[in-house]
Write an enzyme that holds these catalytic residues in place. Structure first.
Site, PDB file in Angstrom:
ATOM      1  N   PRO A   2       0.660  -1.379   0.131  1.00 50.35           N
ATOM      2  CG  PRO A   2      -0.785  -1.669   1.563  1.00 50.35           C
ATOM      3  CD  PRO A   2       0.973  -1.843   1.278  1.00 50.35           C
ATOM      4  CD  GLU A   3       3.854   3.199  -3.384  1.00 45.68           C
ATOM      5  OE1 GLU A   3       4.415   4.414  -3.227  1.00 45.68           O
ATOM      6  OE2 GLU A   3       4.150   2.397  -3.716  1.00 45.68           O
ATOM      7  CG  HIS A  95      -3.898 -14.554   4.617  1.00 44.93           C
ATOM      8  ND1 HIS A  95      -3.171 -15.109   5.079  1.00 44.93           N
ATOM      9  CD2 HIS A  95      -4.183 -14.483   3.477  1.00 44.93           C
ATOM     10  CE1 HIS A  95      -2.763 -16.110   4.132  1.00 44.93           C
ATOM     11  NE2 HIS A  95      -3.900 -15.683   3.449  1.00 44.93           N
ATOM     12  NE  ARG A 117       5.292 -11.389   1.059  1.00 44.83           N
ATOM     13  CZ  ARG A 117       6.174 -10.987   0.725  1.00 44.83           C
ATOM     14  NH1 ARG A 117       5.370  -9.743  -0.677  1.00 44.83           N
ATOM     15  NH2 ARG A 117       7.100 -10.530   0.300  1.00 44.83           N
ATOM     16  NE  ARG A 159      20.379  14.863   2.036  1.00 45.34           N
ATOM     17  CZ  ARG A 159      19.723  14.127   2.896  1.00 45.34           C
ATOM     18  NH1 ARG A 159      18.441  14.815   3.797  1.00 45.34           N
ATOM     19  NH2 ARG A 159      19.248  12.635   2.405  1.00 45.34           N
TER      20      ARG A 159
END
Ligand SMILES: [Zn+2]
Length: 302
Positions: A2-3, A95, A117, A159
């Site tokens: 999931p983003e 699950h 998972r 940076r």
């Protein structure tokens, strides 16, 4: 995985469906998702039973539900986690790992954590209602109303790392995954290896605007399927199928110029870019082809 926009969709769904409810019980069906809780499954359950859920908040990809005793239920979806709000008699998902039957405003509903998972998990954060200390180091994300564009622009430009690496740095900007980084860089016409210090403030501001636009579009797509009681994340938003210009498009023509999209290895994953719209930065090319005795900044015509 999931983003951030999917996690925001879950947050908004939880806000709509569980805020104001009390946790009537806690059933931990597998210990792994609560492994980060120092109290173990029993302590985790004891800390939650009877608590009222006062909100649904998010920092990056972490969610937390502030509770009425000043603590919080902290959640991360990991690779495959889902938060579902279901009637208690709905069949258990394959699950299903943790169940939390609710009472009060969400009477007859159950909050469920489903995770195949089990990289994700739940824990109780004592005193974490306002902001769990476990995630206080995570930077705000571009969809957060308090995200400070000017500050991030300045920090990126200090940076020398490649700008894609900076977009993925959770201490600088949170929640930007590989897909959003590649899409935003394609829109901005910037190669991900360009150093932050080689970009103008205008370029970085535009890039952040593209990051926010890409995420908002995905959010709008995810949000349309979210009116029902069912609160879900499956990591495969329809957005990814329809709207991608760079990510996963290797060999396909760039929508802007027709040049085939190229794929290169990046931090154990891949980066996708248009070699014409997003030219490889000169200093990287120079580093490869530089004659002896010259310095990286020395660019000489052939
Ligand atoms: Zn192109």
């Amino acid at each position: 995985m999931p983003e951030l926009p999917e996690v925001e969709v879950v947050r908004a769904g939880l806000e709509r469906h569980v805020v104001g409810a009390r946790i009537r019980g806690v059933e931990v069906l597998h210990p792994r998702p609560v492994r980060r809780d120092p109290g173990g499954p029993e302590g985790f359950a004891a800390a939650l039973v009877g608590r009222r859920i006062d909100g649904a908040r998010r920092r990056g990809k972490y969610l937390w539900l502030p509770l009425d005793d000043g603590s919080a239920l902290l959640a991360h979806l990991g690779m495959s986690g889902q938060m579902l709000v279901q009637p208690p008699d709905a069949p258990a998902e394959r699950h299903l790992r943790v169940r939390l039957p609710l009472e009060g405003s969400a009477e007859g509903r159950e909050l469920r954590f489903v995770d195949q998972r089990m990289f994700g998990g739940l824990s109780v954060s004592p005193g974490g209602a306002h902001l769990p200390p476990e995630i206080a180091h995570i930077a705000r994300d571009p969809l957060d109303p308090a995200f400070d564009d000017a500050d991030v622009v300045a920090r990126v430009r200090r940076r020398s790392s490649g700008v894609k690496r900076l977009l993925l740095d959770q201490g600088l900007i949170s929640g930007v995954g590989n897909i959003y980084a590649d899409e935003s860089l394609w829109r901005a016409g910037i190669h991900g290896e360009r150093g932050g210090d080689r970009l103008t403030a205008t370029q970085v501001r535009l890039l952040l605007g593209h990051v926010r636009a890409v995420m908002s579009e995905a959010l709008a797509q995810g949000g349309t399927s979210f009116d029902a009681l069912y609160v879900n994340v499956n990591g495969e938003s329809g957005y990814f199928d329809r709207a991608l210009h760079a990510y996963g498009q290797e060999g396909r023509p760039c929508a802007r110029c027709g040049t085939p999209i190229r794929r290169v290895a990046f931090m154990n994953r891949s980066s996708f870019f248009c070699p014409r719209c997003q030219p490889v930065p000169r200093r990287r090319r120079a580093a490869v082809a530089r004659p002896p005795g010259t310095r990286p900044g020395d660019v000489r015509p052939d």
